[in-house]
Design an enzyme around this catalytic site. Structure first.
Site, mmCIF file in Angstrom:
data_model
loop_
_atom_site.group_PDB
_atom_site.id
_atom_site.type_symbol
_atom_site.label_atom_id
_atom_site.label_comp_id
_atom_site.label_asym_id
_atom_site.label_seq_id
_atom_site.Cartn_x
_atom_site.Cartn_y
_atom_site.Cartn_z
ATOM 1 C CB ILE A 41 -0.945 -0.024 1.109
ATOM 2 C CG1 ILE A 41 -0.394 -0.066 2.334
ATOM 3 C CG2 ILE A 41 -2.135 -1.026 0.892
ATOM 4 C CD1 ILE A 41 -1.342 0.150 3.618
ATOM 5 C CG HIS A 51 5.791 -8.546 4.767
ATOM 6 N ND1 HIS A 51 5.924 -8.168 6.506
ATOM 7 C CD2 HIS A 51 6.320 -7.106 4.594
ATOM 8 C CE1 HIS A 51 6.184 -7.211 6.942
ATOM 9 N NE2 HIS A 51 6.486 -6.332 5.654
ATOM 10 C CG LEU A 52 9.880 -11.842 -0.596
ATOM 11 C CD1 LEU A 52 11.488 -11.924 0.007
ATOM 12 C CD2 LEU A 52 9.712 -13.045 -1.645
ATOM 13 C CG HIS A 53 9.208 -5.621 1.108
ATOM 14 N ND1 HIS A 53 8.159 -4.610 1.198
ATOM 15 C CD2 HIS A 53 9.420 -5.771 2.593
ATOM 16 C CE1 HIS A 53 7.776 -4.198 2.431
ATOM 17 N NE2 HIS A 53 8.433 -5.046 3.204
#
Length: 140
Positions: free
Chosen positions: A44, A112-114
């Site tokens: 986001i 979480h994987l960016h």
């Protein structure tokens, strides 16, 4: 032990937005790709033209919670991230960056994987968050 992992993946932390997204309980987030164990959606607050998050459905607190038993999961996360980039038309796979923030630099306490591309277009004011080899960002 596999039974225990399966049971864990069904647990949902109702206070965790990523758990809600991963389990189809958030109506505002568009899931781009989904598998039995993972979901992918747009960040986001994108730092690059293509900035996605790959999240396990199972609630795992952070990259510091990972152990050898998670190697396959991390590989699947990388594969999904690469696949999403290719699905979105990214052809220069050398100009991408995939990695995890380490606590205390995480904004959501769910692994979480960016997935960012092109790396050359990461926003100047956000670059410090995604520098490889720092305590802040661990690349895969």
């Amino acid at each position: 032990m596999a039974g225990n992992e399966s049971d864990l993946s069904k647990e949902i932390d109702k206070t965790c937005i990523f758990c809600l997204i991963a389990n189809d309980q958030d109506k505002e987030t568009e899931v781009i790709k989904k598998s039995k164990e993972l979901v992918c959606f747009r960040d986001i607050y994108p730092a690059a033209p293509h900035h996605y998050l790959v999240v396990p459905i199972q609630h795992i607190h952070s990259c510091n919670s990972l152990h050898r038993g998670h190697i396959g999961l991390v590989k699947q996360m990388v594969e999904m991230g690469n696949a999403v980039l290719q699905d979105q038309g990214i052809t220069d796979m050398k100009d991408i960056r995939l990695g995890f923030h380490q606590p205390p630099y995480t904004s959501i306490d769910h692994l979480h994987l960016h997935v960012l591309a092109p790396t050359s277009k990461i926003s100047e004011y956000m670059q410090y968050k995604f520098i490889p080899g720092t305590n802040r960002f661990v690349t895969v």
